[in-house]
Write a protein that holds these residues in place. Structure first.
Motif, PDB file in Angstrom:
ATOM      1  N   LEU A  20       0.791  -1.216  -0.033  1.00  0.00           N
ATOM      2  CA  LEU A  20       0.177  -0.031   0.085  1.00  0.00           C
ATOM      3  C   LEU A  20       0.998   1.272  -0.137  1.00  0.00           C
ATOM      4  O   LEU A  20       0.592   2.024  -0.708  1.00  0.00           O
ATOM      5  CB  LEU A  20      -0.887   0.019   1.252  1.00  0.00           C
ATOM      6  N   LEU A  21       1.994   1.229   0.725  1.00  0.00           N
ATOM      7  CA  LEU A  21       2.854   2.350   0.635  1.00  0.00           C
ATOM      8  C   LEU A  21       3.640   2.555  -0.406  1.00  0.00           C
ATOM      9  O   LEU A  21       3.801   3.782  -1.226  1.00  0.00           O
ATOM     10  CB  LEU A  21       3.781   2.322   1.917  1.00  0.00           C
ATOM     11  N   LEU A  22       3.760   1.566  -1.143  1.00  0.00           N
ATOM     12  CA  LEU A  22       4.473   1.519  -2.355  1.00  0.00           C
ATOM     13  C   LEU A  22       3.607   2.098  -3.430  1.00  0.00           C
ATOM     14  O   LEU A  22       3.937   2.845  -4.210  1.00  0.00           O
ATOM     15  CB  LEU A  22       5.063   0.140  -2.790  1.00  0.00           C
ATOM     16  N   ILE A  23       2.288   1.664  -3.431  1.00  0.00           N
ATOM     17  CA  ILE A  23       1.262   2.177  -4.286  1.00  0.00           C
ATOM     18  C   ILE A  23       1.087   3.733  -4.053  1.00  0.00           C
ATOM     19  O   ILE A  23       1.161   4.352  -5.133  1.00  0.00           O
ATOM     20  CB  ILE A  23       0.060   1.360  -3.904  1.00  0.00           C
ATOM     21  N   ALA A  24       1.056   3.957  -2.966  1.00  0.00           N
ATOM     22  CA  ALA A  24       0.691   5.338  -2.689  1.00  0.00           C
ATOM     23  C   ALA A  24       2.167   6.357  -3.258  1.00  0.00           C
ATOM     24  O   ALA A  24       1.889   7.431  -3.591  1.00  0.00           O
ATOM     25  CB  ALA A  24       0.746   5.708  -1.156  1.00  0.00           C
ATOM     26  N   GLU A  25       3.361   5.762  -3.029  1.00  0.00           N
ATOM     27  CA  GLU A  25       4.358   6.307  -3.818  1.00  0.00           C
ATOM     28  C   GLU A  25       4.243   6.548  -5.226  1.00  0.00           C
ATOM     29  O   GLU A  25       4.778   7.535  -5.841  1.00  0.00           O
ATOM     30  CB  GLU A  25       5.613   5.690  -3.533  1.00  0.00           C
ATOM     31  N   TYR A 187      10.422  -8.875   3.922  1.00  0.00           N
ATOM     32  CA  TYR A 187      10.535  -7.818   4.584  1.00  0.00           C
ATOM     33  C   TYR A 187      10.039  -6.411   4.123  1.00  0.00           C
ATOM     34  O   TYR A 187      10.307  -5.683   4.877  1.00  0.00           O
ATOM     35  CB  TYR A 187      11.939  -7.868   5.256  1.00  0.00           C
ATOM     36  N   GLY A 188       9.369  -6.643   2.896  1.00  0.00           N
ATOM     37  CA  GLY A 188       8.892  -5.303   2.563  1.00  0.00           C
ATOM     38  C   GLY A 188      10.106  -4.527   1.777  1.00  0.00           C
ATOM     39  O   GLY A 188       9.782  -3.360   1.439  1.00  0.00           O
ATOM     40  N   THR A 189      11.241  -5.087   1.550  1.00  0.00           N
ATOM     41  CA  THR A 189      12.251  -4.319   0.878  1.00  0.00           C
ATOM     42  C   THR A 189      12.030  -4.668  -0.651  1.00  0.00           C
ATOM     43  O   THR A 189      11.616  -5.700  -1.170  1.00  0.00           O
ATOM     44  CB  THR A 189      13.669  -4.947   1.275  1.00  0.00           C
ATOM     45  N   LYS A 190      12.126  -3.329  -1.261  1.00  0.00           N
ATOM     46  CA  LYS A 190      12.259  -3.352  -2.911  1.00  0.00           C
ATOM     47  C   LYS A 190      13.396  -4.129  -3.189  1.00  0.00           C
ATOM     48  O   LYS A 190      14.473  -3.965  -2.995  1.00  0.00           O
ATOM     49  CB  LYS A 190      12.146  -2.217  -3.366  1.00  0.00           C
ATOM     50  N   LEU A 191      13.046  -5.234  -4.291  1.00  0.00           N
ATOM     51  CA  LEU A 191      14.447  -5.915  -4.935  1.00  0.00           C
ATOM     52  C   LEU A 191      14.662  -5.163  -6.064  1.00  0.00           C
ATOM     53  O   LEU A 191      14.082  -5.329  -7.311  1.00  0.00           O
ATOM     54  CB  LEU A 191      13.878  -7.301  -5.134  1.00  0.00           C
ATOM     55  N   VAL A 192      15.619  -4.332  -5.744  1.00  0.00           N
ATOM     56  CA  VAL A 192      15.953  -3.394  -7.045  1.00  0.00           C
ATOM     57  C   VAL A 192      17.442  -4.205  -7.968  1.00  0.00           C
ATOM     58  O   VAL A 192      17.967  -5.048  -7.131  1.00  0.00           O
ATOM     59  CB  VAL A 192      16.561  -1.878  -6.745  1.00  0.00           C
ATOM     60  N   SER A 193      17.728  -3.732  -8.948  1.00  0.00           N
ATOM     61  CA  SER A 193      18.681  -4.220  -9.797  1.00  0.00           C
ATOM     62  C   SER A 193      18.967  -5.763  -9.672  1.00  0.00           C
ATOM     63  O   SER A 193      19.925  -6.395  -9.135  1.00  0.00           O
ATOM     64  CB  SER A 193      19.890  -3.396  -9.651  1.00  0.00           C
ATOM     65  N   MET A 194      17.879  -6.503  -9.812  1.00  0.00           N
ATOM     66  CA  MET A 194      17.947  -7.876  -9.792  1.00  0.00           C
ATOM     67  C   MET A 194      17.365  -8.286 -11.100  1.00  0.00           C
ATOM     68  O   MET A 194      16.309  -7.852 -11.555  1.00  0.00           O
ATOM     69  CB  MET A 194      17.033  -8.323  -8.590  1.00  0.00           C
ATOM     70  N   PRO A 195      17.936  -9.460 -11.782  1.00  0.00           N
ATOM     71  CA  PRO A 195      17.119  -9.698 -12.988  1.00  0.00           C
ATOM     72  C   PRO A 195      15.638 -10.340 -12.740  1.00  0.00           C
ATOM     73  O   PRO A 195      15.345 -10.874 -11.552  1.00  0.00           O
ATOM     74  CB  PRO A 195      18.005 -10.956 -13.572  1.00  0.00           C
ATOM     75  N   SER A 197      14.287 -12.909 -13.270  1.00  0.00           N
ATOM     76  CA  SER A 197      13.937 -14.401 -12.774  1.00  0.00           C
ATOM     77  C   SER A 197      14.266 -14.294 -11.233  1.00  0.00           C
ATOM     78  O   SER A 197      13.528 -15.162 -10.479  1.00  0.00           O
ATOM     79  CB  SER A 197      14.960 -15.371 -13.236  1.00  0.00           C
ATOM     80  N   ALA A 198      15.037 -13.379 -10.867  1.00  0.00           N
ATOM     81  CA  ALA A 198      15.483 -13.402  -9.227  1.00  0.00           C
ATOM     82  C   ALA A 198      14.047 -12.833  -8.662  1.00  0.00           C
ATOM     83  O   ALA A 198      14.076 -13.152  -7.741  1.00  0.00           O
ATOM     84  CB  ALA A 198      16.426 -12.641  -9.226  1.00  0.00           C
ATOM     85  N   GLN A 199      13.743 -11.970  -9.268  1.00  0.00           N
ATOM     86  CA  GLN A 199      12.594 -11.137  -8.627  1.00  0.00           C
ATOM     87  C   GLN A 199      11.528 -11.998  -8.359  1.00  0.00           C
ATOM     88  O   GLN A 199      10.637 -12.155  -7.618  1.00  0.00           O
ATOM     89  CB  GLN A 199      12.181  -9.878  -9.458  1.00  0.00           C
ATOM     90  N   ASN A 200      11.213 -12.730  -9.626  1.00  0.00           N
ATOM     91  CA  ASN A 200      10.339 -13.757  -9.453  1.00  0.00           C
ATOM     92  C   ASN A 200      10.457 -14.778  -8.401  1.00  0.00           C
ATOM     93  O   ASN A 200       9.226 -15.223  -8.063  1.00  0.00           O
ATOM     94  CB  ASN A 200      10.110 -14.239 -10.980  1.00  0.00           C
ATOM     95  N   LEU A 201      11.635 -15.028  -8.104  1.00  0.00           N
ATOM     96  CA  LEU A 201      11.992 -16.067  -7.138  1.00  0.00           C
ATOM     97  C   LEU A 201      11.790 -15.463  -5.624  1.00  0.00           C
ATOM     98  O   LEU A 201      11.593 -16.266  -4.730  1.00  0.00           O
ATOM     99  CB  LEU A 201      13.421 -16.616  -7.209  1.00  0.00           C
ATOM    100  N   PHE A 202      12.463 -14.156  -5.505  1.00  0.00           N
ATOM    101  CA  PHE A 202      12.388 -13.652  -4.053  1.00  0.00           C
ATOM    102  C   PHE A 202      11.498 -12.726  -3.983  1.00  0.00           C
ATOM    103  O   PHE A 202      11.229 -12.243  -2.445  1.00  0.00           O
ATOM    104  CB  PHE A 202      13.694 -13.041  -3.984  1.00  0.00           C
ATOM    105  N   GLY A 203      10.626 -12.340  -4.849  1.00  0.00           N
ATOM    106  CA  GLY A 203       9.654 -11.270  -4.588  1.00  0.00           C
ATOM    107  C   GLY A 203       8.265 -11.955  -3.939  1.00  0.00           C
ATOM    108  O   GLY A 203       7.850 -13.005  -4.448  1.00  0.00           O
ATOM    109  N   GLU A 204       8.074 -11.702  -2.618  1.00  0.00           N
ATOM    110  CA  GLU A 204       6.538 -12.157  -2.126  1.00  0.00           C
ATOM    111  C   GLU A 204       5.623 -11.479  -2.687  1.00  0.00           C
ATOM    112  O   GLU A 204       4.555 -12.181  -2.728  1.00  0.00           O
ATOM    113  CB  GLU A 204       6.857 -12.202  -0.681  1.00  0.00           C
ATOM    114  N   GLN A 205       5.486 -10.298  -3.117  1.00  0.00           N
ATOM    115  CA  GLN A 205       4.387  -9.595  -3.873  1.00  0.00           C
ATOM    116  C   GLN A 205       4.999  -8.805  -4.917  1.00  0.00           C
ATOM    117  O   GLN A 205       6.105  -8.209  -4.625  1.00  0.00           O
ATOM    118  CB  GLN A 205       3.402  -8.991  -2.774  1.00  0.00           C
TER     119      GLN A 205
END
Lengths: 212, 400
Positions: A20-25, A187-195, A197-205
């Motif tokens: 929600l906070l990310l959306i608000a940004e 933990y709600g941390t943005k996964l930046v500069s990641m390919p 496939s990695a985002q798809n593996l480590f991103g919970e949402q």
């Protein structure tokens, strides 16, 4: 447009709704927003308090609607699958669907409608490609149950789950312009500069910003 | 319980006094400032009786206009001058109530066509010097709203913070928002519809036929004869009253209980409590209401169809509106079912209007809007507070 938004009492570390906070940004201040599946109005309140947004909501549960309106939010009872067709084209600067698309009967149709009524569209959803989900199915042999997907298979409202890659494919298929993709870990941390496939593996949402 | 109908009961004398000398404020518009009516006639002169509660602020921005229902009047939150009973919306309007008179200036006019001081069929016809009776022109809800707009002009109020009402009051709210977009900052139509349904017209026709079948109606000129169609009007009220409740509410309240007796009498006396209750409702109604007003106001409701006035498309009526809407319906209301409110919501969505919609779970039927419904109070308080903030009203006293 990316000024950080912090809402008192909603600290990323201890809530599963950091999306929600990310959306608000992602939402420009002072814009006109429709929040579909607005629940108890948390996002609408953040948008209105922090971004000066002219916000409206649609919520399926009548109890949620009544709570929102009693707090002064503009919300109607309605169903994302059926009630978006009543709105005119480009009626809103942003149409937001936060963690609801996986519970709709026809996600593609809903996304079409969002892209029609919103100049921009923000969609967030739990990523079914997250490693915990994959592990539970592969090693445990059972339908996954996680913090973002807590229900059992027989009572979950989430009937159309997808991964980040799946959703990208749908966007390409529909000719939607993907302006931003942000994956968030547990933990709600943005996964930046990641390919991807990695985002798809480590991103919970994931949160997508789309336009037509 | 079987009150004998009379034509000159004390209560009725008190009621007739209200027509010319209401126990409230009243503004008289002279013949030169007549009211043009949808039917083509001009009502001239005409009067609007009204009550106010609270204090008008300096820039006149805290006005909440309350529109009353079919048999309501301007006595929202004070004892009724004829019956002595509490005002019809004392649960909603008053100091600290959802429509807080410490904060808002509440204004409620009696509708034209009524019998509590605004010009209606029991008022004197200037052409004859006798009561209009059925020579009174047929009016519409838009005519009623137009008269209220004249009252606002008279009071120097350009825009109301909110206009609110239930049933026919809600229909007037919808008419206000369609006809005077710029004058309505927010609107709260409750338990109503944008048009009167066929079933509702049918019920009204039953009521009117009951009145007109009473020989004391005298072709509508009963006042000239010193009579009043009390029996007919009482029957009309009894039939209508059923439509304001619900099967569940009646069952809970009365079941099949007998009235002051151990067993049925095998006759047509009021054996059942529900019969006795309805007879009482009918008889007490005629003490405070004029039969011809009942005919004229029900007719006005029947003619109501906002879409028809705007090329058959309801959304057209609200194109470009900036008004904030909050529609409210009740689950057990079968006179104005939720579906009717939802149609208005869809029309407002079609013009991207700012709209909230709350359906409240209640078994009390249509009358729920007049009764103790905490969710109704929370909704009105919350919505009105937000509207006041948007309007820039002083926000210091936000104590809920």
């Amino acid at each position: 447009m990316d000024a950080p938004v912090d809402a008192p009492g909603v600290r990323p570390a201890d809530t599963s709704r950091v999306d929600l906070l990310l959306i608000a940004e992602m939402v420009s201040p002072g814009s006109r927003v429709l929040d579909i599946g607005c629940g108890d109005g948390t996002l609408l309140r953040i948008l209105s308090d922090k971004r000066g947004v002219d916000g409206r909501g649609i919520e399926l549960s009548q109890a949620g609607v009544n709570r929102c309106v009693a707090q002064g939010l503009s919300v109607i009872q309605g169903d994302a699958d059926t009630d978006l067709s009543h709105y005119p084209n480009a009626a809103f600067d942003y149409a937001i669907l936060s963690r609801t698309i996986q519970a709709t009967r026809n996600p593609r149709h809903v996304l079409e409608q969002l892209l029609r009524i919103g100049k921009r569209v923000v969609v967030s959803f739990p990523n079914f490609g997250h490693w915990r989900v994959r592990m539970q199915l592969m090693l445990g042999g059972r339908m996954p149950q996680t913090d973002t997907l807590p229900e059992a298979w027989y009572n979950t409202p989430n009937i159309h789950l997808c991964t980040i890659k799946d959703f990208l494919t749908l966007c390409e298929d529909m000719g939607a312009n993907v302006e931003r993709v942000v994956a968030l870990n547990a933990y709600g941390t943005k996964l930046v500069s990641m390919p991807l496939s990695a985002q798809n593996l480590f991103g919970e949402q994931a949160v997508f910003l789309l336009s037509r | 319980m079987n009150e004998t109908p009379g034509t000159d009961s004390f209560a009725e004398l008190k009621r007739r006094q209200q027509v010319t000398d209401p126990f409230s404020e009243v503004v008289h518009f002279p013949a030169s400032q007549g009211l043009p009516l949808d039917g083509g006639a001009v009502l001239a002169p005409f009067s609007v009786a009204y009550n106010t509660y609270g204090t008008l602020n300096a820039d006149k921005s805290n006005v909440v206009l309350v529109c009353h229902a079919l048999t309501g009047d301007q006595h929202v939150a004070n004892p009724h001058p004829v019956t002595g009973k509490p005002g019809w919306w004392e649960t909603m309007v008053g100091p600290g109530k959802p429509i807080d008179t410490n904060r808002y200036f509440v204004l409620c006019p009696n509708v034209i066509g009524g019998c509590m001081g605004s010009t209606g069929p029991s008022s004197l016809n200037p052409a004859t010097g006798r009561p209009y009776g059925t020579d009174f022109p047929v009016i519409t809800l838009r005519d009623m709203v137009r008269a209220q707009a004249r009252l606002l002009d008279h009071l120097g109020v350009d825009q109301v913070l909110s206009v609110i009402g239930g049933s026919m009051g809600g229909m007037q709210v919808l008419e206000w928002a369609a006809t005077y977009k710029e004058r309505v900052f927010s609107a709260i139509p409750i338990a109503c519809a944008a048009r009167h349904s066929s079933q509702n017209i049918a019920f009204h026709e039953v009521g009117r036929q009951a009145v007109m079948a009473d020989p004391d109606w005298h072709g509508g000129h009963y006042l000239d004869e010193g009579k009043s169609p009390r029996k007919g009007l009482a029957v009309a009220r009894m039939a209508a009253h059923i439509t304001y409740l619900s099967d569940r509410a009646l069952h809970t309240k009365f079941g099949r209980n007998l009235q002051d007796r151990e067993e049925v009498t095998f006759g047509f006396d009021a054996d059942f409590q529900v019969e006795s209750y309805l007879r009482h409702q009918g008889m007490s109604f005629v003490d405070r209401f004029d039969a011809n007003s009942y005919l004229y106001i029900t007719r006005a409701m029947d003619y109501f169809d906002i879409a028809a006035d705007h090329g058959g498309v309801l959304a057209n009526a609200y194109a470009g509106t900036k008004t904030r809407f909050c529609l409210i319906s009740f689950t057990s209301d079968w006179l104005f079912p939720t579906e009717e409110s939802r149609e208005v919501v869809h029309a407002l969505n079609a013009v991207a209007a700012n709209v909230s919609f709350v359906e409240i779970d209640s078994n009390k039927g249509h009358d729920a809007f007049l009764l103790h419904e905490p969710e109704l109070f929370d909704t009105v308080r919350g919505f009105l507070g937000a509207a006041a903030r948007q309007r820039g009203l002083d926000d210091a006293d936000q104590g809920a």
